[in-house]
Design an enzyme around this catalytic site. Structure first.
Site, short mmCIF file in Angstrom:
data_model
loop_
_atom_site.label_atom_id
_atom_site.label_comp_id
_atom_site.label_asym_id
_atom_site.label_seq_id
_atom_site.Cartn_x
_atom_site.Cartn_y
_atom_site.Cartn_z
N TYR A 57 0.83 -1.22 0.00
CA TYR A 57 0.00 0.00 0.00
C TYR A 57 0.86 1.26 0.00
O TYR A 57 0.50 2.27 -0.61
CB TYR A 57 -1.00 -0.04 1.16
CG TYR A 57 -2.05 -1.10 0.90
CD1 TYR A 57 -1.95 -2.36 1.48
CD2 TYR A 57 -3.05 -0.87 -0.04
CE1 TYR A 57 -2.86 -3.36 1.18
CE2 TYR A 57 -3.96 -1.87 -0.36
CZ TYR A 57 -3.86 -3.11 0.24
OH TYR A 57 -4.74 -4.11 -0.10
N ARG A 60 1.55 2.06 -3.59
CA ARG A 60 0.38 2.62 -4.30
C ARG A 60 0.09 4.03 -3.82
O ARG A 60 -0.30 4.90 -4.59
CB ARG A 60 -0.81 1.68 -4.12
CG ARG A 60 -0.58 0.35 -4.86
CD ARG A 60 -1.59 -0.68 -4.45
NE ARG A 60 -2.93 -0.35 -4.92
CZ ARG A 60 -4.03 -1.02 -4.52
NH1 ARG A 60 -3.90 -2.00 -3.64
NH2 ARG A 60 -5.21 -0.68 -4.98
N HIS A 110 -14.34 0.38 -0.35
CA HIS A 110 -13.22 -0.51 -0.03
C HIS A 110 -12.09 0.24 0.65
O HIS A 110 -10.96 -0.24 0.68
CB HIS A 110 -12.71 -1.18 -1.31
CG HIS A 110 -13.66 -2.21 -1.84
ND1 HIS A 110 -13.63 -2.67 -3.13
CD2 HIS A 110 -14.71 -2.85 -1.25
CE1 HIS A 110 -14.58 -3.56 -3.31
NE2 HIS A 110 -15.26 -3.68 -2.19
N ASN A 202 -17.40 0.22 -20.15
CA ASN A 202 -16.22 -0.64 -20.06
C ASN A 202 -15.61 -0.80 -21.45
O ASN A 202 -16.21 -0.39 -22.43
CB ASN A 202 -16.65 -2.01 -19.48
CG ASN A 202 -15.48 -2.73 -18.80
OD1 ASN A 202 -14.44 -2.89 -19.41
ND2 ASN A 202 -15.68 -3.14 -17.55
C1 BV8 Z 1 -17.31 -9.48 1.68
C2 BV8 Z 1 -9.23 -3.28 -1.68
C3 BV8 Z 1 -18.74 -10.27 3.28
C4 BV8 Z 1 -7.90 -3.84 -1.74
C5 BV8 Z 1 -10.63 -4.90 -2.72
C6 BV8 Z 1 -17.43 -16.55 -3.92
C7 BV8 Z 1 -18.44 -15.99 -4.67
C8 BV8 Z 1 -18.83 -14.67 -4.47
C9 BV8 Z 1 -18.19 -13.88 -3.53
C10 BV8 Z 1 -17.16 -14.42 -2.81
C11 BV8 Z 1 -16.78 -15.75 -2.99
N1 BV8 Z 1 -15.75 -15.98 -2.14
C12 BV8 Z 1 -15.49 -14.87 -1.43
C13 BV8 Z 1 -16.35 -13.92 -1.82
C14 BV8 Z 1 -16.44 -12.56 -1.30
C15 BV8 Z 1 -15.34 -11.70 -1.88
C16 BV8 Z 1 -15.33 -11.76 -3.38
O1 BV8 Z 1 -16.16 -11.17 -4.02
N2 BV8 Z 1 -14.35 -12.51 -3.91
C17 BV8 Z 1 -14.29 -12.65 -5.35
C18 BV8 Z 1 -12.86 -12.55 -5.81
C19 BV8 Z 1 -14.92 -13.97 -5.75
N3 BV8 Z 1 -15.66 -10.36 -1.46
C20 BV8 Z 1 -15.23 -9.92 -0.28
O2 BV8 Z 1 -14.50 -10.54 0.46
C21 BV8 Z 1 -15.77 -8.56 0.14
N4 BV8 Z 1 -16.29 -8.68 1.45
O3 BV8 Z 1 -17.85 -10.17 0.87
O4 BV8 Z 1 -17.64 -9.45 2.96
C22 BV8 Z 1 -18.79 -10.40 4.70
C23 BV8 Z 1 -19.94 -10.90 5.22
C24 BV8 Z 1 -20.02 -11.03 6.54
C25 BV8 Z 1 -18.95 -10.68 7.34
C26 BV8 Z 1 -17.79 -10.19 6.81
C27 BV8 Z 1 -17.69 -10.05 5.46
C28 BV8 Z 1 -14.67 -7.52 0.20
C29 BV8 Z 1 -14.15 -7.26 -1.20
C30 BV8 Z 1 -13.17 -6.09 -1.16
C31 BV8 Z 1 -11.78 -6.57 -1.37
N5 BV8 Z 1 -10.91 -5.42 -1.56
N6 BV8 Z 1 -9.93 -3.80 -2.82
C32 BV8 Z 1 -7.05 -3.07 -2.68
O5 BV8 Z 1 -7.56 -2.21 -3.43
O6 BV8 Z 1 -5.86 -3.38 -2.65
S1 BV8 Z 1 -11.22 -5.60 -4.14
C33 BV8 Z 1 -10.37 -5.02 -5.52
O7 BV8 Z 1 -10.83 -5.74 -6.68
C34 BV8 Z 1 -10.74 -3.63 -5.88
O8 BV8 Z 1 -10.94 -2.79 -4.81
C35 BV8 Z 1 -12.00 -3.77 -6.67
O9 BV8 Z 1 -13.11 -3.60 -5.84
C36 BV8 Z 1 -12.04 -5.18 -7.02
C37 BV8 Z 1 -12.45 -5.35 -8.42
O10 BV8 Z 1 -11.56 -4.70 -9.21
P1 BV8 Z 1 -12.08 -3.73 -10.38
O11 BV8 Z 1 -12.19 -2.38 -9.80
O12 BV8 Z 1 -13.27 -4.27 -11.05
O13 BV8 Z 1 -10.81 -3.80 -11.28
P2 BV8 Z 1 -10.43 -4.94 -12.31
O14 BV8 Z 1 -8.98 -4.80 -12.62
O15 BV8 Z 1 -10.97 -6.26 -11.86
O16 BV8 Z 1 -11.26 -4.53 -13.60
C38 BV8 Z 1 -11.00 -3.31 -14.26
C39 BV8 Z 1 -12.08 -3.14 -15.30
O17 BV8 Z 1 -11.89 -1.87 -15.96
C40 BV8 Z 1 -12.04 -4.20 -16.39
O18 BV8 Z 1 -13.35 -4.65 -16.64
C41 BV8 Z 1 -11.49 -3.44 -17.62
O19 BV8 Z 1 -12.05 -3.93 -18.83
C42 BV8 Z 1 -11.97 -2.04 -17.35
N7 BV8 Z 1 -11.15 -0.97 -17.94
C43 BV8 Z 1 -9.79 -0.94 -18.03
N8 BV8 Z 1 -9.41 0.23 -18.60
C44 BV8 Z 1 -10.54 0.93 -18.86
C45 BV8 Z 1 -11.65 0.18 -18.43
N9 BV8 Z 1 -12.92 0.60 -18.57
C46 BV8 Z 1 -13.10 1.81 -19.14
N10 BV8 Z 1 -12.10 2.61 -19.56
C47 BV8 Z 1 -10.82 2.20 -19.45
N11 BV8 Z 1 -9.83 2.99 -19.89
#
Ligand code: BV8
Length: 235
Positions: A57, A60, A110, A202
């Site tokens: 962090y 970043r 987040h 997107n």
């Molecule tokens: C929770 C902080 C509940 C860290 C982040 C199984 C199924 C479903 C869910 C889960 C599961 N197993 C576990 C879970 C829950 C889990 C989850 O969802 N896991 C996933 C991986 C399956 N979620 C959690 O744990 C969350 N908490 O559920 O709590 C709970 C309930 C009770 C009690 C306690 C808890 C917490 C999730 C937060 C994690 N922290 N960030 C950090 O930043 O270092 S997540 C991190 O990835 C980011 O913050 C962001 O939120 C996330 C997704 O990233 P994106 O922003 O979408 O970025 P990405 O690179 O993926 O995509 C970029 C996009 O931009 C692409 O589509 C690309 O095409 C597009 N793009 C690129 N350039 C451009 C563009 N678009 C337009 N113009 C451009 N120029």
């Protein structure tokens, strides 16, 4: 659908900051290509190696002064200022580009790089540029400082407020997010249940792209600016 009093709820992800030079997570050369999520974005990873996580962090945070908001950030700030209806901005991003682009109210569901959190007493304070494990909390003095970031397995911030806004949305726009991470990826379904018109901005359809009624494909700096121009013509 053009309604000058429409309540617009917006969710942004890493893609809105990509054109400012901030790595996204899931691009080929993105953050998750350089680090294992389990090592740097989970409480278990922090407990295992606080130095590694704090430095992930720190790197970043150190990048923030070198990058600038892009036209997409500025367009959303203009929308917040000029649209007659309520505009609610929710971001998954931990950078400060929405605020520096002029947005006044931003839900950082987040967390943020510029905030530090005490794991012992929940006190928050402006993060120093470089945090070190064991930094003392200015409120309770415990050596329990951690980045004010929501890691996987932790509850995102302001969820009650966010779901209340989604329940009242006339328009829901998701910008630059891959739809992989919940609960954020479930917001479109929530907005649809409220009868909102849903738009995805997107480069390609996200993992939940099929749940959106409208797609504006291309770089956010172009597509978001054009959309805001359209909306502000509604009256
Ligand atoms: C929770 C902080 C509940 C860290 C982040 C199984 C199924 C479903 C869910 C889960 C599961 N197993 C576990 C879970 C829950 C889990 C989850 O969802 N896991 C996933 C991986 C399956 N979620 C959690 O744990 C969350 N908490 O559920 O709590 C709970 C309930 C009770 C009690 C306690 C808890 C917490 C999730 C937060 C994690 N922290 N960030 C950090 O930043 O270092 S997540 C991190 O990835 C980011 O913050 C962001 O939120 C996330 C997704 O990233 P994106 O922003 O979408 O970025 P990405 O690179 O993926 O995509 C970029 C996009 O931009 C692409 O589509 C690309 O095409 C597009 N793009 C690129 N350039 C451009 C563009 N678009 C337009 N113009 C451009 N120029």
């Amino acid at each position: 659908m053009p309604d000058p009093d429409a309540k617009i709820v917006i969710l942004t992800g890493a893609g809105i900051s990509a054109e400012s030079g901030i790595d996204t997570f899931r691009a080929e050369d993105g953050l998750w290509a350089q680090h294992r999520v389990e090592d740097v974005a989970t409480p278990e990873g922090f407990a295992r190696d606080p130095e590694l996580v704090v430095n992930f962090y720190n790197a970043r945070r150190a990048q923030l002064p070198e990058v600038e908001p892009n036209p997409a950030h500025r367009a959303l700030a203009q929308l917040e200022q000029a649209h007659r209806g309520e505009v609610v901005l929710i971001t998954q991003n931990v950078d400060d580009l929405h605020e520096r682009g002029g947005s006044e109210t931003v839900y950082h569901m987040h967390g943020t790089l510029n905030s530090a959190l005490c794991a012992a007493c929940d006190h928050r304070w402006p993060a120093p540029l470089i945090m070190a494990p064991g930094d003392p909390c200015p409120a309770c003095n415990a050596t329990a400082a951690r980045p004010d970031i929501v890691w996987f397995g932790e509850m995102p911030y302001d969820m009650d407020a966010l779901f209340a806004h989604l329940g009242e949305a006339d328009i829901f726009a998701a910008i630059g997010t891959s739809g992989n991470v919940y609960p954020a990826a479930g917001f479109v379904a929530e907005a649809r249940r409220a009868g909102a018109h849903t738009i995805e901005f997107n480069l390609e359809p996200s993992a939940v792209g099929n749940q959106f009624q409208e797609h504006r494909t291309g770089p956010a700096s172009h597509t978001v600016s054009a959309w805001v121009e359209d909306v502000l013509k509604w009256g």
